[in-house]
Design a protein around this motif. Sequence first.
Motif, PDB file in Angstrom:
ATOM      1  N   ASP A  52       0.843  -1.191   0.000  1.00  0.00           N
ATOM      2  CA  ASP A  52       0.000   0.000   0.000  1.00  0.00           C
ATOM      3  C   ASP A  52       0.885   1.250   0.000  1.00  0.00           C
ATOM      4  O   ASP A  52       1.722   1.402   0.897  1.00  0.00           O
ATOM      5  CB  ASP A  52      -0.877  -0.041   1.257  1.00  0.00           C
ATOM      6  CG  ASP A  52      -1.743   1.180   1.451  1.00  0.00           C
ATOM      7  OD1 ASP A  52      -1.841   2.008   0.521  1.00  0.00           O
ATOM      8  OD2 ASP A  52      -2.346   1.298   2.540  1.00  0.00           O
ATOM      9  N   PRO A  53       0.737   2.155  -0.963  1.00  0.00           N
ATOM     10  CA  PRO A  53       1.552   3.377  -0.946  1.00  0.00           C
ATOM     11  C   PRO A  53       1.331   4.225   0.300  1.00  0.00           C
ATOM     12  O   PRO A  53       2.199   5.020   0.672  1.00  0.00           O
ATOM     13  CB  PRO A  53       1.114   4.117  -2.218  1.00  0.00           C
ATOM     14  CG  PRO A  53      -0.194   3.517  -2.601  1.00  0.00           C
ATOM     15  CD  PRO A  53      -0.153   2.100  -2.126  1.00  0.00           C
ATOM     16  N   ALA A  61      -4.503  -7.403  -5.920  1.00  0.00           N
ATOM     17  CA  ALA A  61      -5.001  -6.539  -6.983  1.00  0.00           C
ATOM     18  C   ALA A  61      -6.516  -6.677  -7.083  1.00  0.00           C
ATOM     19  O   ALA A  61      -7.063  -7.780  -6.978  1.00  0.00           O
ATOM     20  CB  ALA A  61      -4.347  -6.913  -8.308  1.00  0.00           C
ATOM     21  N   GLY A  62      -7.190  -5.559  -7.281  1.00  0.00           N
ATOM     22  CA  GLY A  62      -8.640  -5.568  -7.399  1.00  0.00           C
ATOM     23  C   GLY A  62      -9.368  -5.307  -6.104  1.00  0.00           C
ATOM     24  O   GLY A  62     -10.598  -5.169  -6.096  1.00  0.00           O
ATOM     25  N   PHE A  63      -8.630  -5.239  -4.970  1.00  0.00           N
ATOM     26  CA  PHE A  63      -9.242  -4.986  -3.669  1.00  0.00           C
ATOM     27  C   PHE A  63      -8.820  -3.612  -3.154  1.00  0.00           C
ATOM     28  O   PHE A  63      -7.730  -3.122  -3.468  1.00  0.00           O
ATOM     29  CB  PHE A  63      -8.843  -6.064  -2.657  1.00  0.00           C
ATOM     30  CG  PHE A  63      -9.446  -7.406  -2.944  1.00  0.00           C
ATOM     31  CD1 PHE A  63     -10.592  -7.826  -2.279  1.00  0.00           C
ATOM     32  CD2 PHE A  63      -8.876  -8.267  -3.879  1.00  0.00           C
ATOM     33  CE1 PHE A  63     -11.158  -9.062  -2.541  1.00  0.00           C
ATOM     34  CE2 PHE A  63      -9.435  -9.503  -4.142  1.00  0.00           C
ATOM     35  CZ  PHE A  63     -10.579  -9.904  -3.477  1.00  0.00           C
ATOM     36  N   SER A  64      -9.675  -3.002  -2.359  1.00  0.00           N
ATOM     37  CA  SER A  64      -9.365  -1.701  -1.789  1.00  0.00           C
ATOM     38  C   SER A  64      -9.963  -1.615  -0.389  1.00  0.00           C
ATOM     39  O   SER A  64     -10.789  -2.444  -0.001  1.00  0.00           O
ATOM     40  CB  SER A  64      -9.922  -0.577  -2.665  1.00  0.00           C
ATOM     41  OG  SER A  64     -11.330  -0.660  -2.764  1.00  0.00           O
ATOM     42  N   TYR A  65      -9.532  -0.607   0.363  1.00  0.00           N
ATOM     43  CA  TYR A  65     -10.027  -0.453   1.728  1.00  0.00           C
ATOM     44  C   TYR A  65     -10.367   1.005   1.999  1.00  0.00           C
ATOM     45  O   TYR A  65      -9.893   1.923   1.315  1.00  0.00           O
ATOM     46  CB  TYR A  65      -8.989  -0.932   2.746  1.00  0.00           C
ATOM     47  CG  TYR A  65      -7.777  -0.034   2.872  1.00  0.00           C
ATOM     48  CD1 TYR A  65      -7.755   1.038   3.778  1.00  0.00           C
ATOM     49  CD2 TYR A  65      -6.645  -0.225   2.072  1.00  0.00           C
ATOM     50  CE1 TYR A  65      -6.657   1.860   3.895  1.00  0.00           C
ATOM     51  CE2 TYR A  65      -5.544   0.598   2.173  1.00  0.00           C
ATOM     52  CZ  TYR A  65      -5.554   1.642   3.084  1.00  0.00           C
ATOM     53  OH  TYR A  65      -4.466   2.474   3.180  1.00  0.00           O
ATOM     54  N   LEU A 485     -11.151  -1.205   9.374  1.00  0.00           N
ATOM     55  CA  LEU A 485     -11.033  -1.096   7.927  1.00  0.00           C
ATOM     56  C   LEU A 485     -12.166  -1.849   7.260  1.00  0.00           C
ATOM     57  O   LEU A 485     -12.570  -2.925   7.721  1.00  0.00           O
ATOM     58  CB  LEU A 485      -9.692  -1.662   7.467  1.00  0.00           C
ATOM     59  CG  LEU A 485      -8.451  -1.075   8.156  1.00  0.00           C
ATOM     60  CD1 LEU A 485      -7.236  -1.931   7.872  1.00  0.00           C
ATOM     61  CD2 LEU A 485      -8.219   0.351   7.688  1.00  0.00           C
ATOM     62  N   ALA A 486     -12.675  -1.300   6.173  1.00  0.00           N
ATOM     63  CA  ALA A 486     -13.686  -1.958   5.343  1.00  0.00           C
ATOM     64  C   ALA A 486     -13.043  -2.303   4.013  1.00  0.00           C
ATOM     65  O   ALA A 486     -12.642  -1.404   3.260  1.00  0.00           O
ATOM     66  CB  ALA A 486     -14.889  -1.044   5.150  1.00  0.00           C
ATOM     67  N   ILE A 487     -12.909  -3.602   3.732  1.00  0.00           N
ATOM     68  CA  ILE A 487     -12.236  -4.060   2.512  1.00  0.00           C
ATOM     69  C   ILE A 487     -13.285  -4.530   1.518  1.00  0.00           C
ATOM     70  O   ILE A 487     -14.144  -5.357   1.837  1.00  0.00           O
ATOM     71  CB  ILE A 487     -11.262  -5.206   2.820  1.00  0.00           C
ATOM     72  CG1 ILE A 487     -10.289  -4.808   3.928  1.00  0.00           C
ATOM     73  CG2 ILE A 487     -10.497  -5.614   1.559  1.00  0.00           C
ATOM     74  CD1 ILE A 487      -9.400  -5.942   4.411  1.00  0.00           C
ATOM     75  N   THR A 488     -13.218  -4.012   0.299  1.00  0.00           N
ATOM     76  CA  THR A 488     -14.137  -4.418  -0.768  1.00  0.00           C
ATOM     77  C   THR A 488     -13.340  -4.936  -1.954  1.00  0.00           C
ATOM     78  O   THR A 488     -12.156  -4.613  -2.119  1.00  0.00           O
ATOM     79  CB  THR A 488     -15.030  -3.244  -1.203  1.00  0.00           C
ATOM     80  OG1 THR A 488     -14.206  -2.135  -1.569  1.00  0.00           O
ATOM     81  CG2 THR A 488     -15.964  -2.819  -0.087  1.00  0.00           C
ATOM     82  N   GLY A 489     -13.992  -5.724  -2.770  1.00  0.00           N
ATOM     83  CA  GLY A 489     -13.363  -6.309  -3.938  1.00  0.00           C
ATOM     84  C   GLY A 489     -14.129  -7.528  -4.402  1.00  0.00           C
ATOM     85  O   GLY A 489     -15.220  -7.828  -3.887  1.00  0.00           O
ATOM     86  N   PRO A 490     -13.592  -8.265  -5.352  1.00  0.00           N
ATOM     87  CA  PRO A 490     -14.294  -9.422  -5.924  1.00  0.00           C
ATOM     88  C   PRO A 490     -14.220 -10.652  -5.020  1.00  0.00           C
ATOM     89  O   PRO A 490     -13.636 -11.686  -5.362  1.00  0.00           O
ATOM     90  CB  PRO A 490     -13.585  -9.646  -7.253  1.00  0.00           C
ATOM     91  CG  PRO A 490     -12.187  -9.154  -7.005  1.00  0.00           C
ATOM     92  CD  PRO A 490     -12.326  -7.988  -6.073  1.00  0.00           C
TER      93      PRO A 490
END
Length: 496
Positions: A52-53, A61-65, A485-490
């Motif tokens: 994470d920068p 890849a494809g997931f974010s928080y 944290l709330a993590i979303t993605g496929p």
Amino acid sequence: MTVSRRQIIKGSTAAGVGLTVAGVLPTLAEPAAAHESRPSSGGRPFPPLQDDPNGILALPAGFSYRIVTREGVTDMSGGQGKTPGLHDGTGVVDAGHNRLTIIQNHELTPHMTTYGVPHIAGTVYDPGAVNAGGCTVITTDGAGKPTAEWVGIAGTVRNCAGGVTPWGTWLTCEETTINAGATWSAAGQTGTYEKAHGYVFEVFPRDSAHQLPKPIKAFGRYDHEALAVEPNLRQVYLSEDASGPNGLFYRWTAPRGVKLGPGAANTLADDAGVLAAMQIRMDDGSILPDVAYLTSAQLGRPFKVTWIAVPERDAKTQSVRTQFADGTVTRGKKFEGVWSTGKGCYVVNSFAFGASDLPADATKHDGMVWYYDYADETITLVTYFPHNPAGEGEGAFPKYADLTFDGPDNVTVTPWGTLVLAEDGVRASHVLSSVPGGPTYAIARNMLSNGTSNGNPTYSEFTGPTFSPDGRVLFVNIQTPGLTLAITGPWQKYLG
């Protein structure tokens, strides 16, 4: 999580990868309305974790928080103060209209941090437990964007994990047995506990004025960790994180004709029902004295379980676990997370490798996950992390950190029937996808170092993983500094 492996061993190499095997595949009991989920083979392998920068959370890849709450930074509603610290066990319920309610533990003793749970009218159990533990209630939209936070219970101590009830509340567990009259001293402050601690409390997805800060004494007083309510509403399964001697796994059974529901602290007598401790039976009928005698060689093999009643559940003169002679119950180092499915529950032992963690002739391990079958009354080892001796000494940070797992702690069952585990081990700290009958994958890594040891970074544990009922959002906490944290993605692509 009284003493984590990170607290025992600073700067040691993490342990080996997990082994899993098919036990009884789960079904998911959702907070408000239980439904059966289909067994899963684990979907596809997760992509490699990408740093994470912003230096917080590495994800595939494809997931974010997004950050939902942060200790001492985000504001609670109605001027109640800043978000408390040491986030731990967490439950989520569907609030309708694309809204979610999260109830979250804070594993604190008085003045352990600057930001304890404030004493708000209608929420306080023990006025003497100042700036200590408790729960906050958080609301978000369906994607995990926060909308409000307030105090659900205060004046409790070391709220570790707990469990979501079938009727949509949260049962929070105190991991302590502090007595009334004991004194505390921290951060230049002193005080006296006015009430005994070591109980389970119910927290409602309501505002602070409509809570019930009263212990459910029928469930016993000991170093509670987590629990699961059987869908029949008559039995509760509870774990104990304790040592000297090691803790136990318990079952509480309601009195004849009684079913659990909201407000159990008001409806159950202090001695209602039967609290009993687990006995794992061997083929010859003898009792397994400690879970560490079983290893990966027993993966997938059900063992019969019997239960022995606790003599004195309120531990007025003797702790509950010491009321049993060795060999009459099955003990285990760090009984931790518990999560119910439609037909059984999972329970975790985090590790056992120190000289006092297990019998001298038992086998060291870095994590065990069990499945208890309600109908068959059997328990099956479904995931096993073999011990890595390098974890006991100093050494370099693991070269393949995202393949090196140890110290499973909190557990949840995904809507697709797989497990998500939060690590409380050494060195790298992960959120893991673990498939009974399949592999274990890293699905997140903590990048927020909380210090160094022998020149190597150290990282706080993850806590409280729990999915939104529709499977869109995985909520998880970094305990120090306190972050939700709330993590979303496929998710379905990889878990379904």
